[in-house]
Design an enzyme around this catalytic site. Structure first.
Site, mmCIF file in Angstrom:
data_model
loop_
_atom_site.group_PDB
_atom_site.id
_atom_site.type_symbol
_atom_site.label_atom_id
_atom_site.label_comp_id
_atom_site.label_asym_id
_atom_site.label_seq_id
_atom_site.Cartn_x
_atom_site.Cartn_y
_atom_site.Cartn_z
ATOM 1 N N ARG A 99 0.814 -1.213 0.000
ATOM 2 C CA ARG A 99 0.000 0.000 0.000
ATOM 3 C C ARG A 99 0.847 1.263 0.000
ATOM 4 O O ARG A 99 0.521 2.248 -0.684
ATOM 5 C CB ARG A 99 -0.956 -0.018 1.198
ATOM 6 N N LYS A 134 1.455 24.246 -3.932
ATOM 7 C CA LYS A 134 0.193 23.629 -3.497
ATOM 8 C C LYS A 134 0.328 22.110 -3.594
ATOM 9 O O LYS A 134 -0.225 21.455 -4.468
ATOM 10 C CB LYS A 134 -0.966 24.136 -4.356
ATOM 11 N N LYS A 166 5.008 38.417 -3.569
ATOM 12 C CA LYS A 166 3.615 38.390 -3.984
ATOM 13 C C LYS A 166 2.887 39.640 -3.494
ATOM 14 O O LYS A 166 3.478 40.504 -2.829
ATOM 15 C CB LYS A 166 2.948 37.112 -3.492
ATOM 16 N N GLU A 199 5.091 39.399 -8.318
ATOM 17 C CA GLU A 199 3.722 39.270 -8.809
ATOM 18 C C GLU A 199 3.140 40.662 -9.042
ATOM 19 O O GLU A 199 3.277 41.544 -8.190
ATOM 20 C CB GLU A 199 2.882 38.526 -7.772
ATOM 21 N N ASP A 220 -0.610 38.135 -12.607
ATOM 22 C CA ASP A 220 -1.626 37.472 -11.803
ATOM 23 C C ASP A 220 -3.032 37.790 -12.294
ATOM 24 O O ASP A 220 -3.457 38.950 -12.274
ATOM 25 C CB ASP A 220 -1.480 37.893 -10.337
#
Length: 281
Positions: A99, A134, A166, A199, A220
């Protein structure tokens, strides 16, 4: 900072601890200790195979006596019915690693397959699809390797290998001129050689980023039309990356706008694992 090998070892240690605990009592109670066997990895869905090298690490770390024979290497296009590899050795070890190995391989292969689909949409263009941060906690190094196996490219690995300023950084710092100046001073003071990306949300911020002298500008949530105008404005003075809600359907339009990179969080945060099984043979 830990190396790639140390991060993978930590992940495998945690995987064994959470899955096996103080013992696989089903296997220990039903399978004799001296039983030997053979299992193969059967592909059940078309896609890009990823994680073969990590599977070997799983088997070797748990039981060095397990012998793995690879038929299909990482990065290969596979179809239902393909046998990726065969593993021979103690049946108890085969069952206890099954597994964990499948969890890793199915996830990595799903990411590689998804990445390949996105990169195929950019055929003939210079744009490269990028991953993001992410990712699944603890699995980032493997998920980003899967992106590369699928034909994509890695953005920064973490917060340590690139300066990415950012909108929140800019807002808290007082603006792009201030944040970039501070970043450059920080790099100089600490003897670090890292690329700086900023950004931007509009044309005014593009001009500010260009004036500040950055390596890459992230557009963005720009439309494809606005992106094409921005690429002309930047005109080789910095790399250009598109980001923000870009899907498989809209990807090509951003690539045709002339950007260098397109970052897509869905490569890792919304992926479906590739179907495969590990069966006795």
């Amino acid at each position: 900072m830990k190396t790639r090998e140390q991060l993978i070892d930590d992940l495998l240690d945690l995987s064994f601890a959470e899955d096996i605990g103080d013992g696989d009592h089903t296997t220990l109670s039903t399978i004799p200790a001296d039983a030997m066997g053979r299992q193969h990895l059967l592909v059940k869905e078309e896609g890009i195979l990823a994680g073969v090298d990590i599977a070997r690490r799983v088997f070797e770390k748990f039981d060095p006596s397990l012998k793995m024979t690879v038929m299909i290497p990482d990065g290969s296009h596979v179809r239902p019915g393909d046998i990726a590899f065969v593993v021979e050795g103690p049946v108890r070890s085969l069952l206890q690693t099954e597994r964990i190995m499948l969890n890793i391989m199915q996830r990595m292969s799903g990411i590689a397959t998804m990445t390949a689909k996105y990169q195929e949409r950019l055929a003939g263009l210079k744009a490269k699809v990028l991953d993001t941060r992410k990712t699944t906690p603890g699995m980032r190094i493997l998920e980003k390797e899967a992106v590369k196996l699928g034909g994509g490219a890695n953005h920064r690995i973490g917060l340590f290998d690139m300066i990415l300023i950012k909108d929140n950084h800019n807002d808290f710092a007082g603006g792009i001129p201030q944040s970039v100046a501070r970043a450059k001073a920080y790099l100089k003071e600490n003897g670090k050689d890292l690329k700086i990306e900023v950004e931007v949300r509009n044309d005014e911020e593009i001009e500010q980023a260009l004036a500040a002298g950055v390596d890459r500008i992230m557009l963005d949530n720009f439309t494809p039309e606005h992106t094409a105008d921005a690429v002309k404005r930047i005109a080789g003075r910095a790399e250009v990356e598109s980001s923000g809600g870009i899907t498989l359907d809209t990807l090509r339009a951003y690539g045709e706008a002339g950007v260098d990179f397109i970052s897509v969080g869905a490569l890792t945060h919304s992926v479906k694992g590739l179907d495969m099984s590990f069966k006795a043979c």
